[in-house]
Design a protein around this motif. Structure first.
Motif, PDB file in Angstrom:
ATOM      1  N   TYR A 103       0.793  -1.227   0.000  1.00  0.00           N
ATOM      2  CA  TYR A 103       0.000   0.000   0.000  1.00  0.00           C
ATOM      3  C   TYR A 103       0.827   1.279   0.000  1.00  0.00           C
ATOM      4  CZ  TYR A 103      -3.853  -3.123   1.185  1.00  0.00           C
ATOM      5  OH  TYR A 103      -4.781  -4.123   1.164  1.00  0.00           O
ATOM      6  N   LEU A 135       3.393   5.380   3.787  1.00  0.00           N
ATOM      7  CA  LEU A 135       2.556   6.335   4.520  1.00  0.00           C
ATOM      8  C   LEU A 135       1.095   5.904   4.561  1.00  0.00           C
ATOM      9  CD1 LEU A 135       4.065   9.695   3.176  1.00  0.00           C
ATOM     10  CD2 LEU A 135       4.551   8.542   5.351  1.00  0.00           C
ATOM     11  N   SER A 136       0.825   4.685   4.144  1.00  0.00           N
ATOM     12  CA  SER A 136      -0.555   4.208   4.089  1.00  0.00           C
ATOM     13  C   SER A 136      -1.118   3.976   5.493  1.00  0.00           C
ATOM     14  CB  SER A 136      -0.635   2.902   3.289  1.00  0.00           C
ATOM     15  OG  SER A 136       0.072   1.877   3.956  1.00  0.00           O
ATOM     16  N   PHE A 137      -2.428   4.082   5.596  1.00  0.00           N
ATOM     17  CA  PHE A 137      -3.128   3.839   6.857  1.00  0.00           C
ATOM     18  C   PHE A 137      -2.883   2.415   7.341  1.00  0.00           C
ATOM     19  CE2 PHE A 137      -6.943   2.159   8.967  1.00  0.00           C
ATOM     20  CZ  PHE A 137      -7.038   3.021  10.039  1.00  0.00           C
ATOM     21  N   GLU A 138      -2.897   1.451   6.405  1.00  0.00           N
ATOM     22  CA  GLU A 138      -2.740   0.040   6.759  1.00  0.00           C
ATOM     23  C   GLU A 138      -1.380  -0.225   7.422  1.00  0.00           C
ATOM     24  OE1 GLU A 138      -5.661   0.288   3.389  1.00  0.00           O
ATOM     25  OE2 GLU A 138      -3.715   1.198   3.871  1.00  0.00           O
ATOM     26  N   ILE A 140       0.738   2.015   8.852  1.00  0.00           N
ATOM     27  CA  ILE A 140       0.910   2.752  10.112  1.00  0.00           C
ATOM     28  C   ILE A 140       0.164   2.071  11.255  1.00  0.00           C
ATOM     29  CG2 ILE A 140       0.414   4.929  11.288  1.00  0.00           C
ATOM     30  CD1 ILE A 140       0.956   6.328   8.578  1.00  0.00           C
ATOM     31  N   VAL A 141      -1.071   1.641  10.994  1.00  0.00           N
ATOM     32  CA  VAL A 141      -1.860   0.968  12.029  1.00  0.00           C
ATOM     33  C   VAL A 141      -1.197  -0.342  12.441  1.00  0.00           C
ATOM     34  CG1 VAL A 141      -4.039  -0.235  12.486  1.00  0.00           C
ATOM     35  CG2 VAL A 141      -4.060   2.017  11.413  1.00  0.00           C
TER      36      VAL A 141
END
Length: 464
Positions: free
Chosen positions: A224, A227-230, A232-233
């Motif tokens: 992804y 810096l993707s949300f996936e 980082i989470v």
């Protein structure tokens, strides 16, 4: 036992248990040159196919985390037969796989076998080899486990090109049966110490989840973006799991490994050094075939042969470097080895855009010689810092470091290249930039590893 006398049963036990590790690692590195073939055959993406290597390395790591308990609880013979028959079962599943999940399950079974056999081989060395020959026999063990990645790409490339990928597994059957037969007669009889009465299942769970979460997080970065949300989470979840694992370790007296050993500064630096060497070793073995096939337009078989000379030479001289440790101490071979690794990676970085077959052969040869001087000697040096009853724990800790370094190395270097492909459709340019970034990362790690060796040398001088 005579100070320098080593029984034939001890030697055979080291060799045939090492052979299980050899086969597991051989198959692992063989599949690196067959990823595209497997992707097409099972109709899945290369990112998904990569899990046949990633899940293998992760499960090997987890099994090595349990190695200290297993070696205290079961005899050498029982662990040997558990490893060889599990490997045979996994090999059978892989050879008949017609859907991807069957191949994955087979690789998981092979991982369990390798996760048992590798620390068991080193433990026999720690338990039954005289101190004056520890370096030599650790060098022999290192030769066994590092010759496999040397031959793997060539073995896989030849079979994948001339026959098909199934023969990578099929040819393991007769060898495995032969090893089982020899082991039945030659593995020495030993009794379990029963030192540990209870297995820390909760600690094993938290360790496994922590290791898997970081690998999965970096695989998401390749899928992804960084810096993707996936990503980082998942990275935050991984950090939370680290915190939970640390809390569990601190309040539990019966951990699966004696993590307290890492409080020793010298051991901790050896642990990190071993991790970095493994990260570099497996990570670059993933990058070079890809660069060779796409940038130099060579076949998977040729790509495997490019790294063969250096890999074979590095493996064959490992016992010699162990003898250097026995004679002169650990720091001479460790400094030479880490310096050669750093020099070779600087070369790969500098010539990343002008890479050629000649450069790959030369710099990889230097790299593998450096690993030969470093790899087994890190373990030998660390084992001298603990008491006899702690040998199993230091063995397990360092083997976990080694395997997880390889697992994270593969995923991270692949993620760097994969993330670039998200924004650049030019495959050749992506591989060139991505490989350069990978080389830079590995160079920084190699420089840090060399500094750790010098730091340990200074610390030991002060202590003396």
């Amino acid at each position: 036992m005579n100070e320098l006398k080593i029984s034939s049963e001890t030697k055979f036990s080291i060799y045939i248990i090492g052979a299980i590790s050899f086969m597991g690692i051989l198959v692992e590195t063989s599949l690196n040159v067959a990823m595209t073939t497997l992707s097409n055959y099972f109709d899945v993406t290369v990112g998904i196919v990569q899990w046949v290597t990633t899940i293998y390395l992760l499960l090997v790591t987890i099994m090595m985390g349990a190695a200290a308990f297993l070696m205290h609880t079961f005899s050498v013979r029982k662990l040997f037969f558990a490893a060889i028959f599990t490997f045979l079962f996994g090999t059978f599943l892989c050879s008949i796989a017609n859907i991807f999940i069957i191949l994955l399950l087979g690789r998981m079974a092979q991982a369990i076998a390798t996760g048992i056999s590798t620390p068991l081989m080193f433990q026999i060395i720690f338990d039954r080899i005289p101190r004056k020959k520890i370096g030599l026999y650790n060098g022999i063990a290192t030769m066994i486990v590092t010759l496999a990645p040397a031959l793997g790409p060539s073995y896989g490339g030849i079979l994948n090109t001339i026959l098909n990928w199934r023969y990578i597994f099929i040819f393991m059957f007769p060898v495995s049966f032969l090893i089982a037969m020899i082991g039945y007669f030659k593995i020495y009889k030993s009794k379990a110490s029963n030192h540990r009465k209870k297995f820390d299942w909760l600690g094993m769970m938290w360790l496994s989840l922590t290791l898997i979460s970081f690998v999965y997080a970096f695989s998401l970065a390749g899928t992804y973006d960084w810096l993707s949300f996936e990503f980082i989470v998942m990275l935050l979840i991984s950090m939370i799991l680290v915190f939970i694992l640390i809390c569990h370790i601190r309040r539990t007296s019966n951990n699966i490994m004696d993590y307290r050993l890492l409080r020793n500064t010298l051991i901790r630096r050896h642990f990190i050094n071993y991790f970095i060497i493994s990260f570099i070793n497996i990570g670059i073995a993933f990058v070079i075939p890809m660069v060779s096939e796409i940038s130099l337009h060579v076949s998977s078989m040729t790509a495997g042969f490019l790294i063969l000379p250096g890999a074979v030479l590095g493996s064959l001289i490992a016992p010699i470097t162990g003898k250097i440790l026995d004679k002169y101490g650990a720091y001479l071979p460790l400094i030479i080895g880490n310096a050669l690794i750093l020099f070779s990676l600087i070369g790969f970085t500098f010539f990343a855009y002008e890479i050629s077959i000649v450069f790959i052969i030369i710099f990889y040869l230097i790299l593998r010689v450096g690993i030969a001087f470093s790899f087994g000697n890190v373990m030998s040096s660390a084992s001298e810092l603990v008491e006899a009853q702690q040998k199993g724990d230091i063995n397990a800790i360092l083997n976990v470091s080694q395997q997880y370094g390889g697992s994270l190395g593969t995923v991270l270097v692949a993620a760097i290249i994969s993330s670039l492909q998200l924004s650049n459709s030019d495959t050749l340019e992506t591989i060139r930039i991505g490989s350069m970034l990978d080389y830079i990362l590995l160079t920084i790690l190699a420089a840090y590893a060399l500094l750790l060796v010098f730091s340990n040398q200074r610390t030991e001088k002060k202590q003396k």
